[in-house]
Design a protein around this motif. Structure first.
Motif, PDB file in Angstrom:
ATOM      1  N   PHE A 154      -8.857   9.998  -0.370  1.00 28.19           N
ATOM      2  CA  PHE A 154      -9.777  10.006  -1.500  1.00 28.19           C
ATOM      3  C   PHE A 154      -9.106  10.725  -2.659  1.00 28.19           C
ATOM      4  CE2 PHE A 154     -12.749   9.681   2.107  1.00 28.19           C
ATOM      5  CZ  PHE A 154     -13.441   8.559   1.730  1.00 28.19           C
ATOM      6  N   LEU A 155      -9.048  10.065  -3.807  1.00 27.63           N
ATOM      7  CA  LEU A 155      -8.357  10.610  -4.968  1.00 27.63           C
ATOM      8  C   LEU A 155      -9.345  10.810  -6.109  1.00 27.63           C
ATOM      9  CD1 LEU A 155      -5.284   8.209  -4.809  1.00 27.63           C
ATOM     10  CD2 LEU A 155      -5.468  10.509  -3.839  1.00 27.63           C
ATOM     11  N   SER A 156      -9.293  11.990  -6.735  1.00 28.99           N
ATOM     12  CA  SER A 156     -10.169  12.256  -7.876  1.00 28.99           C
ATOM     13  C   SER A 156      -9.309  12.500  -9.111  1.00 28.99           C
ATOM     14  CB  SER A 156     -11.069  13.462  -7.604  1.00 28.99           C
ATOM     15  OG  SER A 156     -10.293  14.614  -7.340  1.00 28.99           O
ATOM     16  N   SER A 157      -9.863  12.165 -10.268  1.00 31.54           N
ATOM     17  CA  SER A 157      -9.093  12.206 -11.505  1.00 31.54           C
ATOM     18  C   SER A 157      -9.936  12.713 -12.667  1.00 31.54           C
ATOM     19  CB  SER A 157      -8.580  10.796 -11.836  1.00 31.54           C
ATOM     20  OG  SER A 157      -7.979  10.755 -13.111  1.00 31.54           O
ATOM     21  N   ASP A 158      -9.296  13.443 -13.569  1.00 30.06           N
ATOM     22  CA  ASP A 158      -9.930  13.802 -14.835  1.00 30.06           C
ATOM     23  C   ASP A 158      -9.868  12.645 -15.830  1.00 30.06           C
ATOM     24  OD1 ASP A 158     -10.474  16.316 -13.879  1.00 30.06           O
ATOM     25  OD2 ASP A 158      -8.840  17.318 -14.936  1.00 30.06           O
ATOM     26  N   TYR A 159      -9.065  11.609 -15.495  1.00 27.49           N
ATOM     27  CA  TYR A 159      -8.869  10.470 -16.405  1.00 27.49           C
ATOM     28  C   TYR A 159      -9.058   9.151 -15.651  1.00 27.49           C
ATOM     29  CZ  TYR A 159      -6.839  14.018 -19.420  1.00 27.49           C
ATOM     30  OH  TYR A 159      -6.643  15.138 -20.185  1.00 27.49           O
ATOM     31  N   PRO A 160     -10.286   8.828 -15.235  1.00 25.20           N
ATOM     32  CA  PRO A 160     -10.502   7.589 -14.489  1.00 25.20           C
ATOM     33  C   PRO A 160     -10.408   6.329 -15.358  1.00 25.20           C
ATOM     34  CG  PRO A 160     -12.583   8.681 -14.896  1.00 25.20           C
ATOM     35  CD  PRO A 160     -11.515   9.617 -15.378  1.00 25.20           C
ATOM     36  N   GLY A 175      -4.641  -1.771  -6.357  1.00 25.28           N
ATOM     37  CA  GLY A 175      -5.957  -1.898  -5.765  1.00 25.28           C
ATOM     38  C   GLY A 175      -6.970  -1.006  -6.428  1.00 25.28           C
ATOM     39  N   GLU A 176      -7.955  -1.583  -7.075  1.00 25.89           N
ATOM     40  CA  GLU A 176      -9.004  -0.770  -7.686  1.00 25.89           C
ATOM     41  C   GLU A 176     -10.360  -1.344  -7.315  1.00 25.89           C
ATOM     42  OE1 GLU A 176      -8.643   0.234 -11.753  1.00 25.89           O
ATOM     43  OE2 GLU A 176      -6.500   0.514 -11.649  1.00 25.89           O
ATOM     44  N   PRO A 177     -11.277  -0.521  -6.833  1.00 28.49           N
ATOM     45  CA  PRO A 177     -11.205   0.932  -6.746  1.00 28.49           C
ATOM     46  C   PRO A 177     -10.537   1.450  -5.479  1.00 28.49           C
ATOM     47  CG  PRO A 177     -13.345   0.230  -6.011  1.00 28.49           C
ATOM     48  CD  PRO A 177     -12.599  -1.008  -6.408  1.00 28.49           C
ATOM     49  N   ALA A 178     -10.109   0.569  -4.579  1.00 28.48           N
ATOM     50  CA  ALA A 178      -9.509   1.006  -3.324  1.00 28.48           C
ATOM     51  C   ALA A 178      -8.233   0.226  -3.069  1.00 28.48           C
ATOM     52  CB  ALA A 178     -10.494   0.810  -2.173  1.00 28.48           C
ATOM     53  N   ARG A 179      -7.407   0.766  -2.197  1.00 29.92           N
ATOM     54  CA  ARG A 179      -6.154   0.109  -1.835  1.00 29.92           C
ATOM     55  C   ARG A 179      -5.858   0.367  -0.372  1.00 29.92           C
ATOM     56  NH1 ARG A 179      -1.135   4.034  -2.597  1.00 29.92           N
ATOM     57  NH2 ARG A 179      -2.162   5.874  -1.776  1.00 29.92           N
ATOM     58  N   CYS A 180      -4.899  -0.336   0.163  1.00 27.07           N
ATOM     59  CA  CYS A 180      -4.469  -0.114   1.532  1.00 27.07           C
ATOM     60  C   CYS A 180      -3.664   1.175   1.588  1.00 27.07           C
ATOM     61  CB  CYS A 180      -3.612  -1.285   2.001  1.00 27.07           C
ATOM     62  SG  CYS A 180      -4.485  -2.860   1.991  1.00 27.07           S
ATOM     63  N   ASN A 181      -3.945   1.985   2.589  1.00 25.55           N
ATOM     64  CA  ASN A 181      -3.243   3.261   2.701  1.00 25.55           C
ATOM     65  C   ASN A 181      -1.773   3.010   3.051  1.00 25.55           C
ATOM     66  OD1 ASN A 181      -2.233   5.787   4.117  1.00 25.55           O
ATOM     67  ND2 ASN A 181      -4.212   6.466   3.326  1.00 25.55           N
ATOM     68  N   PRO A 182      -0.837   3.562   2.267  1.00 22.13           N
ATOM     69  CA  PRO A 182       0.585   3.289   2.515  1.00 22.13           C
ATOM     70  C   PRO A 182       1.101   3.913   3.807  1.00 22.13           C
ATOM     71  CG  PRO A 182       0.343   4.989   0.851  1.00 22.13           C
ATOM     72  CD  PRO A 182      -1.035   4.452   1.118  1.00 22.13           C
ATOM     73  N   ILE A 183       0.336   4.827   4.378  1.00 19.03           N
ATOM     74  CA  ILE A 183       0.766   5.505   5.600  1.00 19.03           C
ATOM     75  C   ILE A 183       0.177   4.852   6.847  1.00 19.03           C
ATOM     76  CG2 ILE A 183       0.765   7.720   6.843  1.00 19.03           C
ATOM     77  CD1 ILE A 183       2.418   7.841   4.317  1.00 19.03           C
ATOM     78  N   ARG A 184      -1.087   4.453   6.793  1.00 21.20           N
ATOM     79  CA  ARG A 184      -1.791   4.037   8.010  1.00 21.20           C
ATOM     80  C   ARG A 184      -2.248   2.582   8.045  1.00 21.20           C
ATOM     81  NH1 ARG A 184      -3.796   7.528  11.998  1.00 21.20           N
ATOM     82  NH2 ARG A 184      -5.364   5.948  12.328  1.00 21.20           N
ATOM     83  N   ALA A 185      -2.277   1.915   6.924  1.00 20.98           N
ATOM     84  CA  ALA A 185      -2.857   0.561   6.912  1.00 20.98           C
ATOM     85  C   ALA A 185      -1.968  -0.439   7.647  1.00 20.98           C
ATOM     86  CB  ALA A 185      -3.053   0.101   5.476  1.00 20.98           C
ATOM     87  N   PRO A 186      -2.582  -1.460   8.267  1.00 22.48           N
ATOM     88  CA  PRO A 186      -1.779  -2.541   8.865  1.00 22.48           C
ATOM     89  C   PRO A 186      -0.949  -3.226   7.780  1.00 22.48           C
ATOM     90  CG  PRO A 186      -4.094  -2.699   9.518  1.00 22.48           C
ATOM     91  CD  PRO A 186      -4.017  -1.647   8.460  1.00 22.48           C
ATOM     92  N   LYS A 187       0.175  -3.778   8.177  1.00 23.49           N
ATOM     93  CA  LYS A 187       1.102  -4.355   7.205  1.00 23.49           C
ATOM     94  C   LYS A 187       0.505  -5.534   6.439  1.00 23.49           C
ATOM     95  CE  LYS A 187       5.381  -2.592   8.936  1.00 23.49           C
ATOM     96  NZ  LYS A 187       5.226  -1.341   8.255  1.00 23.49           N
ATOM     97  N   ASP A 188      -0.459  -6.251   7.047  1.00 28.89           N
ATOM     98  CA  ASP A 188      -1.045  -7.408   6.373  1.00 28.89           C
ATOM     99  C   ASP A 188      -2.288  -7.048   5.557  1.00 28.89           C
ATOM    100  OD1 ASP A 188      -2.622  -6.831   8.559  1.00 28.89           O
ATOM    101  OD2 ASP A 188      -2.901  -8.925   9.157  1.00 28.89           O
ATOM    102  N   CYS A 189      -2.560  -5.763   5.401  1.00 34.53           N
ATOM    103  CA  CYS A 189      -3.731  -5.322   4.642  1.00 34.53           C
ATOM    104  C   CYS A 189      -3.568  -5.641   3.153  1.00 34.53           C
ATOM    105  CB  CYS A 189      -3.906  -3.809   4.829  1.00 34.53           C
ATOM    106  SG  CYS A 189      -5.282  -3.108   3.889  1.00 34.53           S
ATOM    107  N   THR A 190      -4.658  -6.064   2.533  1.00 38.04           N
ATOM    108  CA  THR A 190      -4.681  -6.264   1.088  1.00 38.04           C
ATOM    109  C   THR A 190      -5.847  -5.472   0.511  1.00 38.04           C
ATOM    110  OG1 THR A 190      -6.158  -8.182   1.081  1.00 38.04           O
ATOM    111  CG2 THR A 190      -3.788  -8.601   1.378  1.00 38.04           C
TER     112      THR A 190
END
Length: 198
Positions: A154-160, A175-190
């Protein structure tokens, strides 16, 4: 513990009032509780290591509450329930060995990128600030890039969104507002697999 077995009797005072206020808006079957994640395990880290979290598909339409305080509020909220038994909210953790460990607030994923990635790989949820109104555009861009690469959940920003006097803003182009996690997501995730907004 069945989610419908939840009772407010386990906690009193202002934290009980806070939980009651939450449940006046969200029925308990719409809230993912620590008890549900912990299941039959003694602690949340044991449950996360053995069973993980419910899938995103299983959690559609539900909410999670976390008290991201690591001082007096957390200690008071944990009183009598160091594994969050009977509590509605998760809390900030200091160590993966804490019996209540599930959520971590790490405000600088740039400096602590290795620690963030290690926690994410272990299945913990990490929330992080990706920028600051006090920092330069260049510093914020560097911190954002590091935060995205770290796998923080979860990422928070002062400049959304763009603002008139700054070039920097929190642009997550993959990916907005969400994306595949670069550490844990399956390789075919979009990104559309996670959140496909119209």
């Amino acid at each position: 513990m069945d989610i419908l077995d939840f009772t407010l009797e386990s906690i009193t005072g202002r934290y009980g009032d806070l939980e009651a206020e939450i449940l006046s808006v969200f029925p308990i079957d719409r809230v993912l509780t620590p008890d549900e994640v912990r299941g039959a395990h003694d602690t949340l880290p044991q449950a996360i290591a053995a069973d993980g979290w419910p899938t995103l598909g299983e959690l559609r339409g539900r909410v999670i509450f976390s008290l991201l305080d690591s001082d007096a509020h957390r200690e008071d909220y944990l009183d009598g329930a160091d594994n969050l038994e009977g509590r509605l909210m998760f809390v900030d953790s200091d160590s993966a060995d804490d019996p209540f460990a599930a959520f971590f607030k790490i405000n600088d994923a740039q400096t602590d990128a290795a620690a963030v990635a290690e926690l994410v790989i272990a299945g913990f949820v990490v929330t992080s600030n990706v920028d600051s109104a006090e920092d330069s555009d260049a510093d914020n861009a560097d911190k954002l890039a590091a935060s995205l690469a770290s796998g923080a959940n979860f990422l928070s920003s002062d400049y959304p969104a763009p603002v008139s006097d700054r070039d920097y803003w929190f642009d997550m182009t993959d990916g907005e507002p969400a994306r595949c996690n670069p550490i844990r997501a399956p390789k075919d995730c979009t990104a559309a697999d996670i959140e496909a907004l119209p």
